[in-house]
Design a protein around this motif. Structure first.
Motif, short mmCIF file in Angstrom:
data_model
loop_
_atom_site.label_atom_id
_atom_site.label_comp_id
_atom_site.label_asym_id
_atom_site.label_seq_id
_atom_site.Cartn_x
_atom_site.Cartn_y
_atom_site.Cartn_z
N THR A 137 0.83 -1.22 0.00
CA THR A 137 0.00 0.00 0.00
C THR A 137 0.85 1.26 0.00
O THR A 137 0.40 2.31 -0.44
CB THR A 137 -0.99 0.08 1.19
OG1 THR A 137 -0.22 0.14 2.40
CG2 THR A 137 -1.94 -1.07 1.24
N ILE A 138 2.07 1.18 0.51
CA ILE A 138 2.89 2.41 0.51
C ILE A 138 3.82 2.47 -0.71
O ILE A 138 4.59 3.41 -0.85
CB ILE A 138 3.70 2.60 1.81
CG1 ILE A 138 4.67 1.44 2.04
CG2 ILE A 138 2.77 2.79 3.00
CD1 ILE A 138 5.72 1.76 3.09
N GLY A 139 3.75 1.46 -1.57
CA GLY A 139 4.50 1.56 -2.83
C GLY A 139 5.70 0.63 -2.96
O GLY A 139 6.54 0.82 -3.83
N ILE A 140 5.79 -0.39 -2.09
CA ILE A 140 6.88 -1.36 -2.27
C ILE A 140 6.25 -2.70 -2.67
O ILE A 140 5.62 -3.37 -1.84
CB ILE A 140 7.72 -1.52 -0.99
CG1 ILE A 140 8.29 -0.15 -0.61
CG2 ILE A 140 8.86 -2.53 -1.20
CD1 ILE A 140 9.13 -0.15 0.63
N PRO A 141 6.37 -3.08 -3.94
CA PRO A 141 5.66 -4.27 -4.41
C PRO A 141 6.18 -5.54 -3.75
O PRO A 141 7.34 -5.63 -3.35
CB PRO A 141 5.93 -4.29 -5.91
CG PRO A 141 7.03 -3.34 -6.15
CD PRO A 141 7.17 -2.44 -4.97
N ARG A 142 5.30 -6.50 -3.66
CA ARG A 142 5.60 -7.78 -3.02
C ARG A 142 6.81 -8.45 -3.64
O ARG A 142 7.65 -9.02 -2.94
CB ARG A 142 4.38 -8.68 -3.17
CG ARG A 142 4.21 -9.69 -2.09
CD ARG A 142 2.88 -10.34 -2.25
NE ARG A 142 1.93 -9.77 -1.32
CZ ARG A 142 1.25 -10.51 -0.44
NH1 ARG A 142 1.40 -11.81 -0.41
NH2 ARG A 142 0.40 -9.95 0.38
N GLU A 143 6.93 -8.35 -4.97
CA GLU A 143 8.04 -9.09 -5.61
C GLU A 143 9.41 -8.48 -5.29
O GLU A 143 10.43 -9.10 -5.53
CB GLU A 143 7.82 -9.21 -7.13
CG GLU A 143 7.74 -7.92 -7.91
CD GLU A 143 6.32 -7.34 -7.98
OE1 GLU A 143 5.45 -7.76 -7.18
OE2 GLU A 143 6.10 -6.45 -8.82
#
Ligand code: GAP
Length: 521
Positions: free
Chosen positions: A295-301
């Motif tokens: 949600t804050i802009g750090i993607p899971r991958e």
């Protein structure tokens, strides 16, 4: 972009645009300490506020607290920090540089071991052993020079340098050694444990009974207030206590910009559960935390989940996941989620003599709760967000020329400034007045930035570089009102420009808030 140069560019941008400055810079700085400038502090507050809301507002099973940084020394004795919160430290005999033994890369090569050195003309003689690791193809001359430096350090003055003869070295091939300084090949001292807590004295007398420490983690204040918070909040298990605050560690090797600092902030939840539920909640928290980063802009991958093997876990842990981010300098820890079992509450109950148990009314059982702890670093999250957002791209400017555009693609909810407001020209009072009016309309709802200097394209670039997601320009059309057929029934339109697409479109001033606000949450 090479990752080294990416980090250099990020560091330079952070200073140039006022995100991060070296602490005490005009006095040469203080290693491992940083100051956050006008934009850095906004970014930091947005991260903390997002985390705080996620933990204490959007859920009803976590309450907050704010503990003091200094606590009774008994806390640190009971928690085990006084005895075991240490890193193994080694020292290079020649440069005196101190390194963390567990961070030295494995190296192979030939070890030259000198048994001593002497100078016949001055009568100087020393019999100490000293080794140098010679990597394959490395220079023996350099290794001898290093050994000479080592032996001269045993002498009181340099007069022995000319004519000093090293004893002939023995040679041995080694693999995967961590006993040599990776920078010069010189032998390192044996590791000794170095406690990372900053020691201080409470009151005017600097004696042993007044010793305490700056807290190395925020968690302990939560454990020792567990009973008070439980009583006042009238929560039932499972429930958590959240805290954001400064922590201090006298790191042997602060490095990678703000990644490893001596003063930093943590965002921690101690989540209390029944003894049988620890592992289940550990997995639940892993999912929760991955969602939050998204949600804050750090993607899971971009986050690697490490299931930490038992031998590498903290002494209190019955299971730990490290969330590691792909920083430009390597994949490194962003957050630790640990199943701390009943370790801390049990220790504090034992040492204080005060019961820290929970009574489960349903099952009529009394027990010490177990704890799952998601523990994130504010500074590391901020650095990860800047690394993730940083982007350089080639664009064509208004004059048709190609140029590099630097953009921080922050999620709008996290961006330090939400909207830039510009009059097209600064020497047209009617444009300036209208732009000021628009800014005044937005200011109570979001962080704005008014700018009237320079060409409009340059003003857009300046906002792109600090990650402002929207820019509004007041131009002559704004003053003319709405043309027939366009935005029927509305007056006063402005240009709204989007940072990422660089697309611009006209909207009516009375639609700005309803357009922007939903995009900022
Ligand atoms: N209460 C548990 C605890 O403190 P930790 O893994 O030592 O666990 C948690 O620290 C988080 O605090 C780390 O994942 C990191 O984000 C942050 N942190 C720890 N040491 C740090 C340092 N020297 N500089 C910046 N952040 C640090």
């Amino acid at each position: 972009m090479a990752e080294d140069s990416k980090m250099e560019k990020i560091t330079a941008l952070c200073k140039r645009r006022g995100f991060i400055f070296q602490s005490s810079e005009i006095y040469g700085g203080l290693n491992g300490c940083w100051d956050f400038g006008p934009l850095g502090v906004e970014l930091k507050r947005n991260i903390k506020s997002h985390w705080w809301k996620t933990m204490t507002q959007y859920r009803d099973d976590i309450v907050g607290m704010d503990g003091s940084i200094l606590m009774n020394r008994s806390v640190w004795k009971a928690s085990g920090h006084e005895e075991t919160f240490s890193d193994p430290l080694v020292e290079c005999f020649v440069t005196k540089k101190r390194l963390r033994a567990d961070q030295i890369p494995k190296q192979s090569g030939t070890v030259l071991t000198f048994s001593g050195a002497n100078n016949e003309s001055t009568g100087f003689s020393v019999e100490k052993e000293y080794s140098v690791l010679l990597p394959e193809g490395g220079s023996e001359k350099k290794a001898r020079k290093l050994a000479t430096q080592f032996y001269l350090q045993s002498a009181d003055d340099q007069k022995h340098a000319d004519g000093l003869v090293l004893h002939e070295p023995s040679r041995e091939a080694v693999e995967n050694s961590t006993s040599f300084n990776p920078e010069n090949g010189g032998q390192l001292s044996e590791p000794r444990e170095f406690n990372l807590m900053f020691k201080t004295y409470v009151g005017p007398v600097e004696d042993e009974k007044n010793v305490t420490y700056l807290r190395p983690e925020t968690a302990q204040a939560i454990f020792v207030q567990f009973k008070n918070v439980l009583e006042v909040s009238r929560k039932k298990l499972p429930f958590g206590i959240a805290q954001i605050g400064k922590a201090f560690r006298n790191e042997i090797n602060p490095r990678n910009f703000i990644f490893r600092s001596r003063e930093f902030e943590q965002m921690e939840v101690e989540f209390f559960v029944s003894p049988t539920d620890g592992k289940t909640w550990l997995d639940r928290w892993l999912e929760e935390r991955l969602k939050w980063y998204e949600t804050i802009g750090i993607p899971r991958e971009k986050i690697h989940v490490l299931d930490v093997p038992e031998e590498d876990r903290a002494h209190y842990s019955g299971g730990t996941y490290d969330l590691e981010y792909e920083f430009p300098f390597g994949i490194q820890e962003l957050e630790g989620i640990a199943y701390r079992t009943d370790y801390d509450l049990k220790k504090h109950q034992g040492a204080s003599g005060k019961p820290l148990e929970y009574f489960d009314e349903e099952n009529k059982e009394r027990f010490i709760p177990h704890v799952v702890e998601p523990s994130a670093g504010v500074d590391r999250t901020l650095l990860a967000l800047i690394c993730e957002a940083f982007c350089e791209e080639t664009v064509t400017n208004e004059k048709g020329k190609e140029e590099t555009r630097t953009v921080l693609r922050f999620a709008p909810s996290i961006a330090p400034i939400k909207v830039g407001v510009f009059p097209l020209l600064k020497n047209k009072p009617e444009l300036v007045e209208k732009a000021r009016e628009v800014e005044a309309l937005l200011r109570p709802h979001m962080k704005t930035f008014y700018d009237e200097s320079g060409a409009i394209g340059r003003r857009y670039r300046r906002q792109d570089e600090i990650g402002t997601p929207f820019c509004i320009t007041v131009d002559f059309e704004t003053l003319e009102g709405v043309k027939e057929g366009e935005l029927e029934g509305k007056t006063d339109t402005i240009t709204l420009r989007h940072r990422d697409s660089m697309q611009q479109h006209r909207i009516s001033i009375d639609q700005i808030l309803s357009t922007l606000l939903p995009q900022l949450v």
